[in-house]
Design a protein around this motif. Sequence first.
Motif, PDB file in Angstrom:
ATOM      1  N   ALA A 219       0.794  -1.137  -0.081  1.00  0.00           N
ATOM      2  CA  ALA A 219       0.173  -0.010  -0.015  1.00  0.00           C
ATOM      3  C   ALA A 219       0.754   1.156   0.212  1.00  0.00           C
ATOM      4  CB  ALA A 219      -1.013  -0.104   1.144  1.00  0.00           C
ATOM      5  N   LYS A 220       2.042   1.097   0.743  1.00  0.00           N
ATOM      6  CA  LYS A 220       2.970   2.429   0.520  1.00  0.00           C
ATOM      7  C   LYS A 220       3.308   2.737  -0.784  1.00  0.00           C
ATOM      8  CE  LYS A 220       7.050   0.196   1.963  1.00  0.00           C
ATOM      9  NZ  LYS A 220       8.237   0.247   2.851  1.00  0.00           N
ATOM     10  N   TRP A 221       3.207   2.017  -1.731  1.00  0.00           N
ATOM     11  CA  TRP A 221       3.419   2.286  -3.017  1.00  0.00           C
ATOM     12  C   TRP A 221       2.293   2.567  -4.088  1.00  0.00           C
ATOM     13  CZ3 TRP A 221       8.339   3.419  -2.370  1.00  0.00           C
ATOM     14  CH2 TRP A 221       9.145   2.445  -1.532  1.00  0.00           C
ATOM     15  N   LEU A 222       1.176   2.639  -3.533  1.00  0.00           N
ATOM     16  CA  LEU A 222      -0.229   2.659  -4.370  1.00  0.00           C
ATOM     17  C   LEU A 222      -0.064   3.868  -5.042  1.00  0.00           C
ATOM     18  CD1 LEU A 222      -3.393   0.829  -2.773  1.00  0.00           C
ATOM     19  CD2 LEU A 222      -1.847   0.182  -4.601  1.00  0.00           C
ATOM     20  N   SER A 223       0.067   5.124  -4.298  1.00  0.00           N
ATOM     21  CA  SER A 223      -0.149   6.449  -4.611  1.00  0.00           C
ATOM     22  C   SER A 223       0.945   6.645  -5.714  1.00  0.00           C
ATOM     23  CB  SER A 223      -0.136   7.363  -3.552  1.00  0.00           C
ATOM     24  OG  SER A 223      -0.097   8.782  -4.138  1.00  0.00           O
ATOM     25  N   GLY A 224       0.456   6.977  -6.928  1.00  0.00           N
ATOM     26  CA  GLY A 224       1.478   6.998  -7.950  1.00  0.00           C
ATOM     27  C   GLY A 224       1.912   5.802  -8.627  1.00  0.00           C
ATOM     28  N   PHE A 225       1.423   4.644  -8.111  1.00  0.00           N
ATOM     29  CA  PHE A 225       2.445   3.346  -8.566  1.00  0.00           C
ATOM     30  C   PHE A 225       2.305   3.171 -10.067  1.00  0.00           C
ATOM     31  CE2 PHE A 225       2.705  -1.175  -9.658  1.00  0.00           C
ATOM     32  CZ  PHE A 225       4.131  -1.192  -9.092  1.00  0.00           C
ATOM     33  N   LEU A 226       1.455   3.848 -10.855  1.00  0.00           N
ATOM     34  CA  LEU A 226       1.500   3.683 -12.368  1.00  0.00           C
ATOM     35  C   LEU A 226       2.756   4.293 -13.002  1.00  0.00           C
ATOM     36  CD1 LEU A 226      -2.420   4.523 -13.406  1.00  0.00           C
ATOM     37  CD2 LEU A 226      -0.916   2.335 -13.824  1.00  0.00           C
ATOM     38  N   PHE A 227       2.997   5.201 -12.269  1.00  0.00           N
ATOM     39  CA  PHE A 227       4.296   6.104 -12.832  1.00  0.00           C
ATOM     40  C   PHE A 227       5.664   5.020 -12.503  1.00  0.00           C
ATOM     41  CE2 PHE A 227       1.877   9.699 -10.899  1.00  0.00           C
ATOM     42  CZ  PHE A 227       0.995   9.614 -11.809  1.00  0.00           C
ATOM     43  N   ARG A 228       5.576   4.336 -11.511  1.00  0.00           N
ATOM     44  CA  ARG A 228       6.685   3.396 -11.073  1.00  0.00           C
ATOM     45  C   ARG A 228       6.694   2.404 -11.988  1.00  0.00           C
ATOM     46  NH1 ARG A 228      11.214   5.197  -8.551  1.00  0.00           N
ATOM     47  NH2 ARG A 228      10.495   6.430  -6.748  1.00  0.00           N
ATOM     48  N   PHE A 229       5.701   1.842 -12.367  1.00  0.00           N
ATOM     49  CA  PHE A 229       5.420   0.805 -13.273  1.00  0.00           C
ATOM     50  C   PHE A 229       5.939   1.243 -14.592  1.00  0.00           C
ATOM     51  CE2 PHE A 229       2.194  -3.053 -13.646  1.00  0.00           C
ATOM     52  CZ  PHE A 229       3.342  -3.927 -14.096  1.00  0.00           C
ATOM     53  N   ALA A 230       5.718   2.273 -15.010  1.00  0.00           N
ATOM     54  CA  ALA A 230       6.270   3.008 -16.284  1.00  0.00           C
ATOM     55  C   ALA A 230       7.761   2.909 -16.259  1.00  0.00           C
ATOM     56  CB  ALA A 230       5.602   4.157 -16.408  1.00  0.00           C
ATOM     57  N   GLN A 231       8.286   3.341 -14.942  1.00  0.00           N
ATOM     58  CA  GLN A 231       9.750   3.097 -14.975  1.00  0.00           C
ATOM     59  C   GLN A 231      10.313   1.809 -15.048  1.00  0.00           C
ATOM     60  OE1 GLN A 231      10.798   4.288 -11.125  1.00  0.00           O
ATOM     61  NE2 GLN A 231      13.041   4.273 -11.302  1.00  0.00           N
ATOM     62  N   LEU A 232       9.765   0.916 -14.534  1.00  0.00           N
ATOM     63  CA  LEU A 232      10.143  -0.547 -14.720  1.00  0.00           C
ATOM     64  C   LEU A 232      10.169  -1.010 -16.104  1.00  0.00           C
ATOM     65  CD1 LEU A 232       9.433  -3.343 -11.921  1.00  0.00           C
ATOM     66  CD2 LEU A 232       8.938  -3.697 -14.486  1.00  0.00           C
ATOM     67  N   ALA A 233       9.027  -0.493 -16.672  1.00  0.00           N
ATOM     68  CA  ALA A 233       9.026  -0.760 -18.269  1.00  0.00           C
ATOM     69  C   ALA A 233      10.113  -0.033 -18.817  1.00  0.00           C
ATOM     70  CB  ALA A 233       7.622  -0.414 -18.768  1.00  0.00           C
ATOM     71  N   MET A 234      10.420   0.823 -18.836  1.00  0.00           N
ATOM     72  CA  MET A 234      11.389   1.844 -19.420  1.00  0.00           C
ATOM     73  C   MET A 234      12.760   1.147 -19.365  1.00  0.00           C
ATOM     74  SD  MET A 234      10.717   5.022 -20.805  1.00  0.00           S
ATOM     75  CE  MET A 234      11.910   6.462 -20.234  1.00  0.00           C
TER      76      MET A 234
END
Length: 606
Positions: free
Chosen positions: A219-234
């Motif tokens: 849960a501590k990563w939920l806020s804005g996690f889409l942006f982190r997922f994009a980073q992982l894809a990059m």
Amino acid sequence: MVSSSQFLNGLHPQSSEISDEEWLRTLSFRDGRSSPLAEAAQEGKLKAFSRALIAAYDEECPLGKGERGRVLKSIRILATMGRSPLDTAVREGSLLHCLLDPELSRDELSGRVEAIIASTVEGRADLSTLTAACWLLRLRGDRLEPQTFLTLLRWVCDTVEEEPNPEEGCAVWDTLELQTCRALCLPGRKGARKQLRRLAKSWRESLEAMTDTDGTPHAKWLSGFLFRFAQLAMVSLFAELMNVTLWDGKSQKRLENLFARTSLLITAKHVAFHDCSASEAATLLLTIADVLRLELSPGLREQLDDWHREGKRRRLSAVKSRPRFPASSVQSDWAEWAHLRSGWQGEADAVTVHHVDLFPEIDVVVKDLPLFVGEWSHALTVGGKSVPNAGEGTCCCWSLDKDAAFLELQMGGEGPVDVYRQVVLLRKENVLLLADSIRSKEVGGIDYQRTIPVVSGWDVEEDTLSREFQLVRGENRVRVFPWTGPQMRLHRSDEVLSFRPGEMHLQSRTDGRSLYAATLFDWSEKRRDEVIDWQRVTVVENGEYISPDVAVAHRLRLGKKQWIVYHSHQKPAFPRSAMGIHTLSETVFASLSSSGEVTTLVEVEL
């Protein structure tokens, strides 16, 4: 044109003091002097080295014009729609903007890159800028002057950062991304293979550290996690362009599960805990899935494609074909959040609750529209003394079936007072129950105030005779019933529900040691004009009346629909009865037929 050592003053102290030719001679490659790249480095030939390195990139993974265009399109989506913390936007004049601007000539591109390096070198470049520099080297190196190319390479390679700890999860992805891209920028360098194996292991370990075994992100990563997922894809895309794979079969499966859990945050017009549109989020997730080569359930891919197109072209399979979808309602004790949802198809009702902070964060969607978003907070006084919430809550009960999803949280802290939160979503009925239970071991009275933020755009209409409210947004209407208080305003009530600008506020008090406050919401089109009545129901144990301080029950009739909620603050010696319910449990939420037949929807043991 000046040498890179003049730009690099203040970075790696040993490297910045030597010339470009000397720096090249410090590089060691596995092929010794047998490759053009190693030979140019040993001889300190700047132009030859730049040409050889660009050729080495193409040798690892040749990119035709069409493929290069697809890669740049993916980067644009991941970097702009993702609005990653690594680069919050493709700013005018940033290195990422230089990468994505096809109109820049060789001189313009080289000039801008040198200006950016000169303006940031003394204060040290941020990790996102350095990562963008790696992308420039890989995709636009042939458009840079040889001196600029080497300056950029040295700028990336000579920056030193702390070694990341994969156990910190997403917190180390910024550093891991830069280290991975930097290691890939010099193919064939001695020690690079070992370093890349270590980095790939760190990526997999960090993925495991921030997700539950079923792929649910903490849960501590939920806020804005889409942006982190994009980073992982990059970073995965960059590795692929150098013919390197970061993920094994186990981590690939975890990524697919993580994708399914992340998709739960999206409904057709809202993204929980994110400031972006559903169309942007769906486009971003589809790009992530393609870049990571994730195997998605057909139904989820169709649904994301529908949201991506903002519903303009319906491609969802017919209900009778039963397209495969991942679970639509989930809960994780470890990840500290839960998602209750009506389903994937059609207009969605959804409640997302995370309890990682002092108070839970709640996100409620009705018929695709956000209703409540923010902190589900409270203020509590017992015996005239304020009782602070002492820590994050824990999930003490979760149940799910085709009719109802139920979540109960026990708020943090130790002491004489227990606070519980309950959420019931009737998945087929457009009905939500939010309830609070306070149990004190001390005598002296309880004063309780609950606050939940209301999303802007909803107007409040108040009934003049009853305590019913209606929240209105265009043609959408949500009926609000303060169920555990008396229905009519002419009757005195210890429970008062009110709406203030931007929030729903409930105040309740009792002279006893226990309190139960439940609010029911209904947004069914069929029942928007139906007659309503609700009242407290007598609870009996072993033939004797039970006071509300021990257990309560309330009935609500809305048109032809009837529901009853029973809640006990103390464990009974004998089963208690309330209007057809006969139970030893803590909570029962049930429907009543016109003949009085009880159908239990939720039952929680005490």
